[in-house]
Design a protein around this motif. Structure first.
Motif, PDB file in Angstrom:
ATOM      1  N   VAL A  73       0.873  -1.174   0.000  1.00  0.00           N
ATOM      2  CA  VAL A  73       0.000   0.000   0.000  1.00  0.00           C
ATOM      3  C   VAL A  73       0.907   1.219   0.000  1.00  0.00           C
ATOM      4  N   PRO A  74       1.024   1.918  -1.135  1.00  0.00           N
ATOM      5  CA  PRO A  74       2.011   3.001  -1.241  1.00  0.00           C
ATOM      6  C   PRO A  74       1.539   4.279  -0.572  1.00  0.00           C
ATOM      7  N   GLN A  75       2.449   5.251  -0.529  1.00  0.00           N
ATOM      8  CA  GLN A  75       2.129   6.549   0.057  1.00  0.00           C
ATOM      9  C   GLN A  75       1.043   7.256  -0.752  1.00  0.00           C
ATOM     10  N   GLU A  76       1.122   7.177  -2.074  1.00  0.00           N
ATOM     11  CA  GLU A  76       0.099   7.737  -2.948  1.00  0.00           C
ATOM     12  C   GLU A  76      -0.843   6.613  -3.351  1.00  0.00           C
ATOM     13  N   PRO A  77      -2.067   6.577  -2.826  1.00  0.00           N
ATOM     14  CA  PRO A  77      -2.991   5.491  -3.160  1.00  0.00           C
ATOM     15  C   PRO A  77      -3.310   5.480  -4.649  1.00  0.00           C
ATOM     16  N   VAL A  78      -3.268   4.305  -5.242  1.00  0.00           N
ATOM     17  CA  VAL A  78      -3.464   4.144  -6.684  1.00  0.00           C
ATOM     18  C   VAL A  78      -4.844   3.553  -6.940  1.00  0.00           C
ATOM     19  N   LEU A  79      -5.670   4.296  -7.649  1.00  0.00           N
ATOM     20  CA  LEU A  79      -6.964   3.803  -8.092  1.00  0.00           C
ATOM     21  C   LEU A  79      -6.996   3.873  -9.614  1.00  0.00           C
ATOM     22  N   PHE A  80      -7.477   2.808 -10.240  1.00  0.00           N
ATOM     23  CA  PHE A  80      -7.524   2.751 -11.690  1.00  0.00           C
ATOM     24  C   PHE A  80      -8.803   3.412 -12.196  1.00  0.00           C
ATOM     25  N   SER A  81      -8.692   4.109 -13.306  1.00  0.00           N
ATOM     26  CA  SER A  81      -9.869   4.711 -13.918  1.00  0.00           C
ATOM     27  C   SER A  81     -10.799   3.623 -14.429  1.00  0.00           C
ATOM     28  N   GLY A  82     -12.084   3.861 -14.296  1.00  0.00           N
ATOM     29  CA  GLY A  82     -13.059   2.873 -14.746  1.00  0.00           C
ATOM     30  C   GLY A  82     -14.100   2.621 -13.675  1.00  0.00           C
ATOM     31  N   LYS A  83     -14.494   1.381 -13.523  1.00  0.00           N
ATOM     32  CA  LYS A  83     -15.486   1.009 -12.523  1.00  0.00           C
ATOM     33  C   LYS A  83     -14.802   0.729 -11.181  1.00  0.00           C
ATOM     34  N   LEU A  84     -15.529   1.046 -10.110  1.00  0.00           N
ATOM     35  CA  LEU A  84     -14.980   0.825  -8.768  1.00  0.00           C
ATOM     36  C   LEU A  84     -14.676  -0.647  -8.544  1.00  0.00           C
ATOM     37  N   ARG A  85     -15.510  -1.528  -9.046  1.00  0.00           N
ATOM     38  CA  ARG A  85     -15.268  -2.956  -8.856  1.00  0.00           C
ATOM     39  C   ARG A  85     -13.955  -3.387  -9.498  1.00  0.00           C
ATOM     40  N   ASP A  86     -13.655  -2.823 -10.671  1.00  0.00           N
ATOM     41  CA  ASP A  86     -12.425  -3.198 -11.370  1.00  0.00           C
ATOM     42  C   ASP A  86     -11.182  -2.705 -10.646  1.00  0.00           C
ATOM     43  N   THR A  87     -11.282  -1.554  -9.980  1.00  0.00           N
ATOM     44  CA  THR A  87     -10.100  -1.056  -9.271  1.00  0.00           C
ATOM     45  C   THR A  87      -9.876  -1.808  -7.971  1.00  0.00           C
ATOM     46  N   LEU A  88     -10.949  -2.390  -7.407  1.00  0.00           N
ATOM     47  CA  LEU A  88     -10.804  -3.196  -6.189  1.00  0.00           C
ATOM     48  C   LEU A  88     -10.379  -4.625  -6.513  1.00  0.00           C
ATOM     49  N   GLN A 111     -16.805  -3.552   4.031  1.00  0.00           N
ATOM     50  CA  GLN A 111     -17.375  -3.451   5.367  1.00  0.00           C
ATOM     51  C   GLN A 111     -16.283  -3.494   6.423  1.00  0.00           C
ATOM     52  N   ARG A 112     -15.254  -4.269   6.198  1.00  0.00           N
ATOM     53  CA  ARG A 112     -14.161  -4.390   7.165  1.00  0.00           C
ATOM     54  C   ARG A 112     -13.345  -3.098   7.272  1.00  0.00           C
ATOM     55  N   VAL A 113     -13.357  -2.286   6.188  1.00  0.00           N
ATOM     56  CA  VAL A 113     -12.662  -0.989   6.251  1.00  0.00           C
ATOM     57  C   VAL A 113     -13.658   0.159   6.436  1.00  0.00           C
ATOM     58  N   GLU A 114     -14.922  -0.200   6.758  1.00  0.00           N
ATOM     59  CA  GLU A 114     -15.968   0.778   7.086  1.00  0.00           C
ATOM     60  C   GLU A 114     -16.294   1.697   5.918  1.00  0.00           C
ATOM     61  N   LEU A 115     -16.310   1.127   4.709  1.00  0.00           N
ATOM     62  CA  LEU A 115     -16.692   1.894   3.521  1.00  0.00           C
ATOM     63  C   LEU A 115     -17.904   1.300   2.812  1.00  0.00           C
ATOM     64  N   ASP A 116     -18.531   0.293   3.412  1.00  0.00           N
ATOM     65  CA  ASP A 116     -19.635  -0.369   2.730  1.00  0.00           C
ATOM     66  C   ASP A 116     -20.832   0.564   2.525  1.00  0.00           C
ATOM     67  N   ARG A 117     -21.180   1.357   3.544  1.00  0.00           N
ATOM     68  CA  ARG A 117     -22.300   2.282   3.401  1.00  0.00           C
ATOM     69  C   ARG A 117     -22.002   3.364   2.380  1.00  0.00           C
ATOM     70  N   PHE A 118     -20.772   3.854   2.399  1.00  0.00           N
ATOM     71  CA  PHE A 118     -20.391   4.897   1.439  1.00  0.00           C
ATOM     72  C   PHE A 118     -20.508   4.384   0.006  1.00  0.00           C
ATOM     73  N   VAL A 119     -20.031   3.175  -0.246  1.00  0.00           N
ATOM     74  CA  VAL A 119     -20.087   2.604  -1.594  1.00  0.00           C
ATOM     75  C   VAL A 119     -21.523   2.302  -1.981  1.00  0.00           C
ATOM     76  N   ALA A 120     -22.331   1.826  -1.021  1.00  0.00           N
ATOM     77  CA  ALA A 120     -23.724   1.509  -1.327  1.00  0.00           C
ATOM     78  C   ALA A 120     -24.503   2.756  -1.741  1.00  0.00           C
ATOM     79  N   GLU A 121     -24.111   3.917  -1.251  1.00  0.00           N
ATOM     80  CA  GLU A 121     -24.807   5.157  -1.584  1.00  0.00           C
ATOM     81  C   GLU A 121     -24.311   5.795  -2.881  1.00  0.00           C
ATOM     82  N   LEU A 122     -23.230   5.257  -3.455  1.00  0.00           N
ATOM     83  CA  LEU A 122     -22.733   5.794  -4.721  1.00  0.00           C
ATOM     84  C   LEU A 122     -23.664   5.415  -5.859  1.00  0.00           C
ATOM     85  N   PRO A 123     -23.805   6.272  -6.870  1.00  0.00           N
ATOM     86  CA  PRO A 123     -24.619   5.909  -8.035  1.00  0.00           C
ATOM     87  C   PRO A 123     -24.039   4.683  -8.743  1.00  0.00           C
ATOM     88  N   GLY A 124     -24.764   3.576  -8.699  1.00  0.00           N
ATOM     89  CA  GLY A 124     -24.282   2.343  -9.315  1.00  0.00           C
ATOM     90  C   GLY A 124     -23.561   1.423  -8.359  1.00  0.00           C
TER      91      GLY A 124
END
Length: 335
Positions: A174-189, A205-218
């Protein structure tokens, strides 16, 4: 600054031209020529700006060529080596034996004769001043730098004997600059599509982001902008942790992963790391000493050498230890 200097030069040329026209005897002065001179002088600034812009563009193109030539002439990484044993690594025990690494043969080694053993399942804080070799140690673990002498073993297997693909797929960084790939959230995870949607949501859910992701469009199909620009730095880091959880690696490396976020989010992420990676060996390159002082072991590097290695309470029991000195500096800075 260069633009200001050009403006000054243009003003000086215009002033000199005007003075010459005024001082020229009226019998020798030609109004048409004087007007033409002033017109060309006024365009001097634009011409100079165009010249400077052209020079900068040419320099940029040549720099691009220089970089392409450098990478084209760089020898490719070795593809030789043995495949990893089945279910390797099963525990995550690390052993460094006389590890010495340099960036170039004409430079002094960045790491010199590092020898230590890290038991499986331990959380190790790696601290030291700038240039002490912390990031170099992480590069050596993934063989981005090959050792000039010594080696690293994971669960008794010499990492230098494995293929790079086998080694790097077994380690999560896990680097200092978090890397997320452009595209769908599922593909970057889950870029290799090795997990189901329910497993991904469990990791979130284990990183406490499940509600945030569930509220995202799509939901999991939400769009991730380039570099994850539509997420905060803390959210990007937590998404990287969720991606690490999905891989279930036994060796986790955090290279100053919380250096760019606020202290409160830093402690929240550290709590998540302690809770979710309890069964893995975690190496944490520290940006804030307070976030790793409760680690199982502390590794103190100084000018490429292993200055101290042991439990924090053991090192802090000696007022002359380097770790005690770091703590005193931290307390004096807070005061």
């Amino acid at each position: 600054w260069l633009g200001v200097r050009l403006e000054l030069w243009a003003a000086c040329v215009l002033l000199a031209t005007g003075v010459c026209i005024v001082l020229t005897p009226s019998s020798a002065a030609n109004p048409a020529v004087a007007g033409l001179l002033l017109t060309y002088t006024l365009s001097f600034t634009g011409t100079m700006n165009w010249m400077v812009r052209s020079f900068v563009l040419a320099e940029g193109y040549l720099t691009s060529y220089e970089r392409i030539e450098f990478y084209a002439s760089t020898p490719p990484e070795s593809r030789l080596g043995a495949p990893a044993p089945d279910n390797w690594p099963a525990h995550g025990e690390l052993s460094l034996e006389g590890l010495t690494i340099g960036y170039r043969p004409d430079l002094p080694p960045a790491l010199m004769d590092i020898t230590c053993r890290i038991p499986a399942g331990k959380r190790v804080g790696i601290v030291g001043r700038s240039g002490s070799g912390k990031s170099t140690l992480i590069l050596a673990l993934g063989r981005l730098l090959e050792p000039s002498s010594g080696h690293i073993e994971i669960d008794g297997v010499n990492t230098s004997s494995l293929t790079l693909e086998a080694l790097r797929s077994a380690i999560t960084v896990v680097p200092q600059e978090p890397v997320l790939f452009s595209g769908k959230l599922r593909d970057t995870l889950d870029p290799f599509k090795s997990a189901s949607d329910s497993e991904i949501m469990t990791a979130l859910q284990r990183v406490e982001l499940d509600r945030f992701v569930a509220e995202l469009p799509g939901g999991l199909q939400a769009v991730v902008q380039e570099g994850g620009a539509n997420f905060s730095c803390g959210q990007r880091q937590l998404l990287c942790l969720a991606r690490a959880l999905l891989r279930e690696s036994k060796v986790i490396v955090l290279d100053e992963a919380t250096a760019n976020i606020d202290v409160e989010t830093d402690f929240a992420i550290q709590r998540t790391i302690r809770r979710e990676f309890a069964q893995a060996t975690v190496l944490v390159v520290a940006h804030r000493l307070g976030t790793v002082i409760d680690s199982d072991l502390m590794m103190v590097l100084d000018s490429g050498k292993l200055s101290e290695f042991g439990a924090p309470e053991q090192l802090l029991s000696s007022p002359d230890s380097a770790l005690s000195g770091f703590v005193r500096e931290l307390q004096q800075g807070a005061a």
